[in-house]
Design a protein around this motif. Sequence first.
Motif, PDB file in Angstrom:
ATOM      1  N   ASN A  58      36.806  37.740  36.456  1.00 33.56           N
ATOM      2  CA  ASN A  58      36.463  36.309  37.123  1.00 33.56           C
ATOM      3  C   ASN A  58      36.354  35.460  36.106  1.00 33.56           C
ATOM      4  OD1 ASN A  58      33.731  36.421  36.560  1.00 33.56           O
ATOM      5  ND2 ASN A  58      33.087  36.850  38.445  1.00 33.56           N
ATOM      6  N   THR A  59      36.334  34.380  36.870  1.00 33.38           N
ATOM      7  CA  THR A  59      36.210  32.997  35.593  1.00 33.38           C
ATOM      8  C   THR A  59      34.791  32.918  34.914  1.00 33.38           C
ATOM      9  OG1 THR A  59      35.408  31.648  37.427  1.00 33.38           O
ATOM     10  CG2 THR A  59      37.838  31.698  36.945  1.00 33.38           C
ATOM     11  N   LEU A  60      33.797  33.890  35.198  1.00 35.10           N
ATOM     12  CA  LEU A  60      32.624  33.773  34.551  1.00 35.10           C
ATOM     13  C   LEU A  60      32.226  34.921  33.657  1.00 35.10           C
ATOM     14  CD1 LEU A  60      30.429  33.288  38.078  1.00 35.10           C
ATOM     15  CD2 LEU A  60      31.341  31.623  36.617  1.00 35.10           C
ATOM     16  N   HIS A  61      32.927  35.834  33.541  1.00 36.11           N
ATOM     17  CA  HIS A  61      32.913  37.207  32.520  1.00 36.11           C
ATOM     18  C   HIS A  61      33.966  37.130  31.543  1.00 36.11           C
ATOM     19  CE1 HIS A  61      29.613  39.783  34.807  1.00 36.11           C
ATOM     20  NE2 HIS A  61      29.628  38.520  35.541  1.00 36.11           N
ATOM     21  N   HIS A  62      33.428  36.360  30.656  1.00 34.55           N
ATOM     22  CA  HIS A  62      34.736  36.272  29.627  1.00 34.55           C
ATOM     23  C   HIS A  62      33.871  36.105  28.181  1.00 34.55           C
ATOM     24  CE1 HIS A  62      33.348  32.015  29.513  1.00 34.55           C
ATOM     25  NE2 HIS A  62      33.489  31.983  30.892  1.00 34.55           N
ATOM     26  N   ASP A  68      48.235  37.477  33.812  1.00 36.80           N
ATOM     27  CA  ASP A  68      47.382  37.051  35.030  1.00 36.80           C
ATOM     28  C   ASP A  68      47.007  38.325  36.156  1.00 36.80           C
ATOM     29  OD1 ASP A  68      47.351  34.572  33.873  1.00 36.80           O
ATOM     30  OD2 ASP A  68      49.017  33.878  35.420  1.00 36.80           O
ATOM     31  N   LEU A  69      45.620  38.378  36.417  1.00 33.48           N
ATOM     32  CA  LEU A  69      45.422  39.157  37.633  1.00 33.48           C
ATOM     33  C   LEU A  69      45.788  38.491  38.871  1.00 33.48           C
ATOM     34  CD1 LEU A  69      41.787  40.232  36.165  1.00 33.48           C
ATOM     35  CD2 LEU A  69      43.969  41.639  36.209  1.00 33.48           C
ATOM     36  N   VAL A  97      42.341  43.742  44.560  1.00 33.38           N
ATOM     37  CA  VAL A  97      42.277  42.591  45.642  1.00 33.38           C
ATOM     38  C   VAL A  97      41.528  41.266  45.232  1.00 33.38           C
ATOM     39  CG1 VAL A  97      41.480  41.973  47.999  1.00 33.38           C
ATOM     40  CG2 VAL A  97      42.196  44.180  47.621  1.00 33.38           C
ATOM     41  N   VAL A  98      42.400  40.321  45.309  1.00 33.59           N
ATOM     42  CA  VAL A  98      41.692  39.021  44.942  1.00 33.59           C
ATOM     43  C   VAL A  98      41.008  38.460  45.997  1.00 33.59           C
ATOM     44  CG1 VAL A  98      42.276  36.573  44.038  1.00 33.59           C
ATOM     45  CG2 VAL A  98      43.882  38.450  43.197  1.00 33.59           C
ATOM     46  N   VAL A  99      39.738  37.888  45.721  1.00 27.64           N
ATOM     47  CA  VAL A  99      38.773  37.449  46.795  1.00 27.64           C
ATOM     48  C   VAL A  99      38.675  35.960  46.284  1.00 27.64           C
ATOM     49  CG1 VAL A  99      36.745  37.226  47.767  1.00 27.64           C
ATOM     50  CG2 VAL A  99      37.420  39.405  47.469  1.00 27.64           C
ATOM     51  N   GLY A 100      39.752  34.850  46.784  1.00 25.46           N
ATOM     52  CA  GLY A 100      39.752  33.648  46.109  1.00 25.46           C
ATOM     53  C   GLY A 100      39.172  32.600  47.185  1.00 25.46           C
ATOM     54  N   ILE A 153      32.918  28.611  43.177  1.00 21.68           N
ATOM     55  CA  ILE A 153      32.433  29.167  42.175  1.00 21.68           C
ATOM     56  C   ILE A 153      33.031  29.687  41.196  1.00 21.68           C
ATOM     57  CG2 ILE A 153      30.527  30.422  40.882  1.00 21.68           C
ATOM     58  CD1 ILE A 153      28.610  29.730  43.774  1.00 21.68           C
ATOM     59  N   THR A 154      33.875  30.598  41.666  1.00 24.69           N
ATOM     60  CA  THR A 154      34.793  31.574  40.911  1.00 24.69           C
ATOM     61  C   THR A 154      35.819  32.315  41.875  1.00 24.69           C
ATOM     62  OG1 THR A 154      34.856  33.226  39.171  1.00 24.69           O
ATOM     63  CG2 THR A 154      33.408  33.593  41.028  1.00 24.69           C
ATOM     64  N   THR A 155      37.118  32.814  41.257  1.00 22.00           N
ATOM     65  CA  THR A 155      37.836  33.598  42.043  1.00 22.00           C
ATOM     66  C   THR A 155      37.688  34.906  41.403  1.00 22.00           C
ATOM     67  OG1 THR A 155      39.564  31.985  42.371  1.00 22.00           O
ATOM     68  CG2 THR A 155      40.263  34.446  42.282  1.00 22.00           C
ATOM     69  N   GLU A 156      37.334  35.985  42.157  1.00 20.74           N
ATOM     70  CA  GLU A 156      37.075  37.326  41.674  1.00 20.74           C
ATOM     71  C   GLU A 156      37.904  38.605  42.073  1.00 20.74           C
ATOM     72  OE1 GLU A 156      33.030  38.498  41.767  1.00 20.74           O
ATOM     73  OE2 GLU A 156      33.217  40.574  42.480  1.00 20.74           O
ATOM     74  N   VAL A 157      38.243  39.348  41.014  1.00 17.02           N
ATOM     75  CA  VAL A 157      39.267  40.376  41.585  1.00 17.02           C
ATOM     76  C   VAL A 157      38.403  41.564  41.524  1.00 17.02           C
ATOM     77  CG1 VAL A 157      41.146  41.882  40.885  1.00 17.02           C
ATOM     78  CG2 VAL A 157      41.260  39.227  39.961  1.00 17.02           C
ATOM     79  N   VAL A 158      38.529  42.347  42.853  1.00 18.26           N
ATOM     80  CA  VAL A 158      37.704  43.603  43.110  1.00 18.26           C
ATOM     81  C   VAL A 158      38.796  44.766  42.606  1.00 18.26           C
ATOM     82  CG1 VAL A 158      36.252  44.795  44.660  1.00 18.26           C
ATOM     83  CG2 VAL A 158      36.182  42.160  44.551  1.00 18.26           C
TER      84      VAL A 158
END
Length: 230
Positions: free
Chosen positions: A67-71, A104-105, A120-123, A127-132
Motif C-alpha cells: 500500500n502507500t504506507l509501507h515503503h 504497478d500492482l 485484490v485491490v481494495v481502493g 488514507i491508502t489503497t491496499e492490495v490484499v
Amino acid sequence: MLRHFGEEIWIADGPTVSVAGFAYPTRMIVIRLSDGALFVWSPTPLSIELRVAINRLGSVRHIVAPNTLHHMFVGQWQTAYPAALSYAVPALRTKRPDLKWDRDLGDVPEAAWSSEIDQVVVGGNRITTEVVFFHHQSRTAIFTDLIQHFEPGWFGGWRGIVAKLDLLTAIRPTVPRKFRMTFRDRSGARNAVQRIMAWPTVAVLTAHGAPIPHDGRDAIAHAFEWLLRK
C-alpha cells in the motif's frame, strides 16, 4: 529473525517505527515460489542476519510494497538485490519517486506468481489503497493496514484512549475506525472484500497484529462485518 509460518511462507518481525507519534511494529512476509524466487512483502530493515537467512531460502526477485504506507525500507532491499523487480500501487510512484518501481500492482496477479498468489485491490479509501494477497499453498490471506490488532497495553496515556476509539485494541482484529470512515466508494470496497471472502482462507497475516493460524475466513468476516452488511 525469519520464522516459518506455513508451506513456503515465512515471517520476520522488524523494529517498531513511529507514525504520527504512535509506535507501530513492523512485519515482513516472504513467500518462496515454485521456481525458487522469493516474493518479499513489505520489507523490514535488512540486517546482516536477515540477509543471510533470506539468501538461504532462495533468490529475491520480487519486492512488494502493498500500500502507500509501507515503503520505508524498500530502498535497502533494492540496493541489496538490484536484479529484483519492485512492485507498488500506482500512487506510491508519486509519493516515492526516489525509488525504482518496475510494475504497478492491480487486481490481476503478475504472471510470475499468478498460479501461486492471488490478489485484490481494495481502493476508494482516502488514507491508502491496499492490495490484499492470498497464498494458495498455505491458504493464507495477507493484509497490511486494513486489519489491525494491538494488545490493550501497547499504547499508553492519551494514545491508548485514541487507539481504543480507533478500534486498534478491540477484542478481535478488525478494521480501524479511521479506515471505515474514509472509504469514498463503499460499494466498490464491498465488492473487493466479497472477492477476498471467496478465497479458501485458513490463516491470516497482517502487518500489525498477531498471526491468525486458524479460522481465517471467520476473522475476515468479523473484521468487515460493518461493510458486508447492507
